[in-house]
Design a protein around this motif. Sequence first.
Motif, PDB file in Angstrom:
ATOM      1  N   ILE A  55       0.793  -1.113   0.000  1.00 19.79           N
ATOM      2  CA  ILE A  55       0.006   0.086  -0.022  1.00 19.79           C
ATOM      3  C   ILE A  55       0.910   1.225  -0.034  1.00 19.79           C
ATOM      4  N   GLN A  56       2.090   0.914   0.135  1.00 19.20           N
ATOM      5  CA  GLN A  56       3.064   2.393   0.029  1.00 19.20           C
ATOM      6  C   GLN A  56       3.424   2.699  -1.264  1.00 19.20           C
ATOM      7  N   ASP A  57       2.941   1.678  -2.375  1.00 17.33           N
ATOM      8  CA  ASP A  57       3.214   1.998  -3.597  1.00 17.33           C
ATOM      9  C   ASP A  57       2.177   2.716  -4.340  1.00 17.33           C
ATOM     10  N   ALA A  58       2.465   3.988  -4.577  1.00 13.86           N
ATOM     11  CA  ALA A  58       1.366   4.938  -4.936  1.00 13.86           C
ATOM     12  C   ALA A  58       0.781   4.653  -6.332  1.00 13.86           C
ATOM     13  N   ALA A  59       1.830   4.165  -7.277  1.00 11.09           N
ATOM     14  CA  ALA A  59       1.421   3.546  -8.439  1.00 11.09           C
ATOM     15  C   ALA A  59       0.373   2.818  -8.407  1.00 11.09           C
ATOM     16  N   LEU A  60       0.638   1.472  -7.582  1.00 11.38           N
ATOM     17  CA  LEU A  60      -0.461   0.456  -7.709  1.00 11.38           C
ATOM     18  C   LEU A  60      -1.577   0.868  -7.121  1.00 11.38           C
ATOM     19  N   LEU A  61      -1.758   1.745  -5.877  1.00  9.03           N
ATOM     20  CA  LEU A  61      -2.960   2.189  -5.529  1.00  9.03           C
ATOM     21  C   LEU A  61      -3.866   2.838  -6.443  1.00  9.03           C
ATOM     22  N   LYS A  62      -3.056   3.847  -7.330  1.00 13.88           N
ATOM     23  CA  LYS A  62      -3.647   4.612  -8.553  1.00 13.88           C
ATOM     24  C   LYS A  62      -4.354   3.391  -9.456  1.00 13.88           C
ATOM     25  N   GLN A  63      -3.611   2.473  -9.639  1.00 18.42           N
ATOM     26  CA  GLN A  63      -4.324   1.161 -10.652  1.00 18.42           C
ATOM     27  C   GLN A  63      -5.542   0.776 -10.058  1.00 18.42           C
ATOM     28  N   ALA A  64      -5.263   0.255  -8.848  1.00 22.49           N
ATOM     29  CA  ALA A  64      -6.497  -0.547  -8.058  1.00 22.49           C
ATOM     30  C   ALA A  64      -7.604   0.288  -7.489  1.00 22.49           C
ATOM     31  N   PHE A  65      -7.522   1.587  -7.277  1.00 22.96           N
ATOM     32  CA  PHE A  65      -8.475   2.634  -7.011  1.00 22.96           C
ATOM     33  C   PHE A  65      -9.302   3.221  -8.023  1.00 22.96           C
ATOM     34  N   ALA A  70     -15.414   2.722  -3.115  1.00 25.19           N
ATOM     35  CA  ALA A  70     -15.180   2.492  -1.902  1.00 25.19           C
ATOM     36  C   ALA A  70     -13.772   1.857  -1.555  1.00 25.19           C
ATOM     37  N   VAL A  71     -13.497   1.991  -0.221  1.00 25.37           N
ATOM     38  CA  VAL A  71     -11.891   1.190  -0.067  1.00 25.37           C
ATOM     39  C   VAL A  71     -12.430   0.885   1.643  1.00 25.37           C
ATOM     40  N   VAL A  72     -12.001  -0.441   1.838  1.00 26.46           N
ATOM     41  CA  VAL A  72     -11.990  -0.810   3.082  1.00 26.46           C
ATOM     42  C   VAL A  72     -10.411  -1.079   3.398  1.00 26.46           C
ATOM     43  N   HIS A  73     -10.039  -0.322   4.360  1.00 30.52           N
ATOM     44  CA  HIS A  73      -8.444  -0.466   4.554  1.00 30.52           C
ATOM     45  C   HIS A  73      -8.219  -1.227   5.672  1.00 30.52           C
ATOM     46  N   LEU A  74      -7.786  -2.474   5.532  1.00 27.16           N
ATOM     47  CA  LEU A  74      -7.422  -3.418   6.462  1.00 27.16           C
ATOM     48  C   LEU A  74      -5.923  -3.856   6.545  1.00 27.16           C
ATOM     49  N   ALA A  75      -5.200  -3.287   5.297  1.00 29.18           N
ATOM     50  CA  ALA A  75      -3.794  -3.594   5.498  1.00 29.18           C
ATOM     51  C   ALA A  75      -2.994  -2.867   6.451  1.00 29.18           C
ATOM     52  N   ALA A 105      -7.107   7.490  -2.295  1.00 28.57           N
ATOM     53  CA  ALA A 105      -8.516   7.823  -2.417  1.00 28.57           C
ATOM     54  C   ALA A 105      -9.329   9.005  -2.770  1.00 28.57           C
ATOM     55  N   ARG A 106      -8.613   9.958  -2.239  1.00 28.33           N
ATOM     56  CA  ARG A 106      -8.641  11.621  -2.688  1.00 28.33           C
ATOM     57  C   ARG A 106      -8.532  11.517  -3.828  1.00 28.33           C
ATOM     58  N   ARG A 107      -7.473  11.190  -4.654  1.00 27.72           N
ATOM     59  CA  ARG A 107      -7.129  11.691  -5.891  1.00 27.72           C
ATOM     60  C   ARG A 107      -7.907  10.833  -6.865  1.00 27.72           C
ATOM     61  N   ALA A 108      -8.641   9.596  -6.551  1.00 27.68           N
ATOM     62  CA  ALA A 108      -9.432   8.706  -7.369  1.00 27.68           C
ATOM     63  C   ALA A 108     -11.062   9.348  -7.176  1.00 27.68           C
ATOM     64  N   GLY A 109     -10.945  10.255  -6.587  1.00 23.78           N
ATOM     65  CA  GLY A 109     -12.527  10.952  -6.615  1.00 23.78           C
ATOM     66  C   GLY A 109     -13.082  10.992  -5.378  1.00 23.78           C
ATOM     67  N   ASN A 110     -12.523  11.105  -4.366  1.00 24.88           N
ATOM     68  CA  ASN A 110     -12.771  11.016  -2.731  1.00 24.88           C
ATOM     69  C   ASN A 110     -13.829   9.726  -2.669  1.00 24.88           C
ATOM     70  N   LEU A 111     -12.994   8.638  -2.856  1.00 21.40           N
ATOM     71  CA  LEU A 111     -13.794   7.446  -2.444  1.00 21.40           C
ATOM     72  C   LEU A 111     -14.157   7.282  -0.946  1.00 21.40           C
ATOM     73  N   HIS A 112     -15.389   6.646  -0.349  1.00 22.33           N
ATOM     74  CA  HIS A 112     -15.445   6.382   0.609  1.00 22.33           C
ATOM     75  C   HIS A 112     -14.595   5.327   1.290  1.00 22.33           C
ATOM     76  N   VAL A 113     -13.730   5.690   2.493  1.00 20.59           N
ATOM     77  CA  VAL A 113     -13.047   5.137   2.968  1.00 20.59           C
ATOM     78  C   VAL A 113     -13.277   4.525   4.497  1.00 20.59           C
ATOM     79  N   ILE A 114     -13.246   3.109   4.511  1.00 17.95           N
ATOM     80  CA  ILE A 114     -13.543   2.612   5.851  1.00 17.95           C
ATOM     81  C   ILE A 114     -12.137   2.006   6.157  1.00 17.95           C
ATOM     82  N   ALA A 115     -11.967   2.382   7.484  1.00 20.49           N
ATOM     83  CA  ALA A 115     -10.655   1.832   8.020  1.00 20.49           C
ATOM     84  C   ALA A 115     -10.425   1.092   9.399  1.00 20.49           C
ATOM     85  N   ALA A 116      -9.690   0.161   9.514  1.00 19.05           N
ATOM     86  CA  ALA A 116      -9.352  -0.431  10.797  1.00 19.05           C
ATOM     87  C   ALA A 116      -8.523   0.080  11.820  1.00 19.05           C
TER      88      ALA A 116
END
Length: 316
Positions: A55-65, A70-75, A105-116
């Motif tokens: 999850i520290q790979d910004a390019a990977l997150l951009k692709q996946a998001f 929405a994102v459920v952040h459990l990592a 999440a912000r750059r992908a359009g303000n996705l809904h983020v649920i986090a643990a």
Amino acid sequence: MKIVITGGAGFIGSSLARTLMKHCEISQIRVIDNLSTGRKENIAGLDVHFFEGDIQDAALLKQAFHGADAVVHLAALPSVPRSVQDPLASHHANATGTLQVLEAARRAGNLHVIAASSSSVYGANPRLPKREDLSAAPMSPYAVTKLATEAYLSAYHYSFHLPVLPFRFFNVYGPGQRADHPYAAVIPKWISAMLEGRPLTLHGDGTQTRDFTYVDTVCRVLADALLRRVVEPRPVNLAFSTRTSLLDLIPQIEAATGVRAHLERTADRVGDVFHSQADSTRLRALFPTITPTPLEEGISATADWLRTEQRMHSPA
């Protein structure tokens, strides 16, 4: 809805993926996991799009998001003892990792983020039950990273209008939770030991208490939060105000396994919180239809799963 689960090949993440697959409103599930603690076999056979990486790979997150809702952040790097041994690794994975997720999440359009987050943030605060507005008193680097997770979610909500929901997890357990690593949680670790005829390692005198929460209950809450798009910048305890001591846990595991326990006592662990019990008022207000799975039922299901796992992996 297209949902991203970070840490989706882990215990809770893969359980959540199975739960979300039952909902017709969810059209796609994407899993991000670097497999440091998660396992590919946890998501084998599941209809998910897997992104292997950190999850520290910004390019990977951009692709996946991209195109997600929405994102459920459990990592995370879990475990209090692990963080005591390597505080920097916990900080990078849990605090910096969360910041990367929020930026993506912000750059992908303000996705809904649920986090643990974690009940460990209450730490040395002795008040019971643990109410979300109590002062945090972290006793471990892990707890600090989870407090940072909550603070970043709140900051992004107010600074960038990001829709967020931080949950404080309390001792989640259930089928799929590994018992075969040094930082295993107490329920699978003890069930596995008893099934294999080994003594139970008891840290301290056993009077410490926990608010155990069955993984299916956690996943039902998370799914409901996604489907109804529940937004709350304040932390929410995800537990139901139960309080079980480790000594009281033993007879329940004996009943589920049919095995008599033998104890091997050792010293308290550094950074461990002694008592834990959630105030569930805020949770029940936001999720009034969720009924928790009783501890006895959850332990029985966990024992059944671990028994099956042992049979599958035992030498012929």
